[in-house]
Design an enzyme around this catalytic site. Sequence first.
Site, short mmCIF file in Angstrom:
data_model
loop_
_atom_site.label_atom_id
_atom_site.label_comp_id
_atom_site.label_asym_id
_atom_site.label_seq_id
_atom_site.Cartn_x
_atom_site.Cartn_y
_atom_site.Cartn_z
NE ARG A 59 71.82 61.48 47.33
CZ ARG A 59 72.08 61.54 48.62
NH1 ARG A 59 72.76 62.54 49.12
NH2 ARG A 59 71.64 60.60 49.42
CB CYS A 60 78.35 65.43 41.79
SG CYS A 60 79.06 66.63 40.66
N GLY A 61 77.29 64.72 38.86
CA GLY A 61 77.67 64.17 37.56
C GLY A 61 79.15 63.81 37.50
#
Length: 190
Positions: A59-61
Site C-alpha cells: 500500500r505504498c506510492g
Amino acid sequence: MKITNLMLAVVLFLPSQLAAETSSPENAHGFGFTSIEGDPLPLKQFRGKAVLVVNTASRCGFTHQYDALQALWSDYRDQGLVVLGVPSNDFGSQERGTEAEIKQFCEVNFAVDFPMTSKVKVKGADAHPFYRWAAKELGSKAKPRWNFHKYLIAPDGALVGWFPSSTAPDAKQVVTQVEAQLPAQTDSGS
C-alpha cells in the site's frame, strides 16, 4: 562447591556466547530469511548469482515498482539474477497483510513470481540481521528510509551497492550495476 561450578560454567560460557552474538557473517551468504510460504530461505542458496534485495509494501506510492522488479527478474534471471522481495510494515504501516495476503496481492496485481520472504523489520534495533549488517557494511546513508529500498549483492556475497526507494528498478543506474554483477559478466571480467 555447586556455586563454584556454576560460576565457572558462566565464566566459560559467556565469552563464547558473546563472541557468537557479536560476530557477523563475512558476506550476505551468511544470512537467511523465511520464505513467504514459511520455508527456510538461506541466502547461501544464491551463491554464484547477483541478488537484488528489496523491502516491499503493498500500500505504498512505490508499489508500482513491483512491475519493474518483475520485468528485471524476467529479463535477467536466466543470466543469474535473483530479485528477492522482503515485505515490511516499517514505513507508514503500508504492509499490514499476512504472508498469504501479500503473496496473493503480488501475484494477482503484478504477476510476481520472484522469491519473497516472510514479513520482517528492516529498520531499528529489531531489524532483521541482514539489514543491520547491510547498514554496518555500507553506512547509515545506505539504511532503508522507506519502502522499495534496494541492496545489490554480488555473486560472491559481497554487498556492492544500494538504491533509494525513489530509484526505479528499471533505472539505468540499477540495470547497469545489475548487469555488471551477473555471473557471466563477473567471470569474463576476471
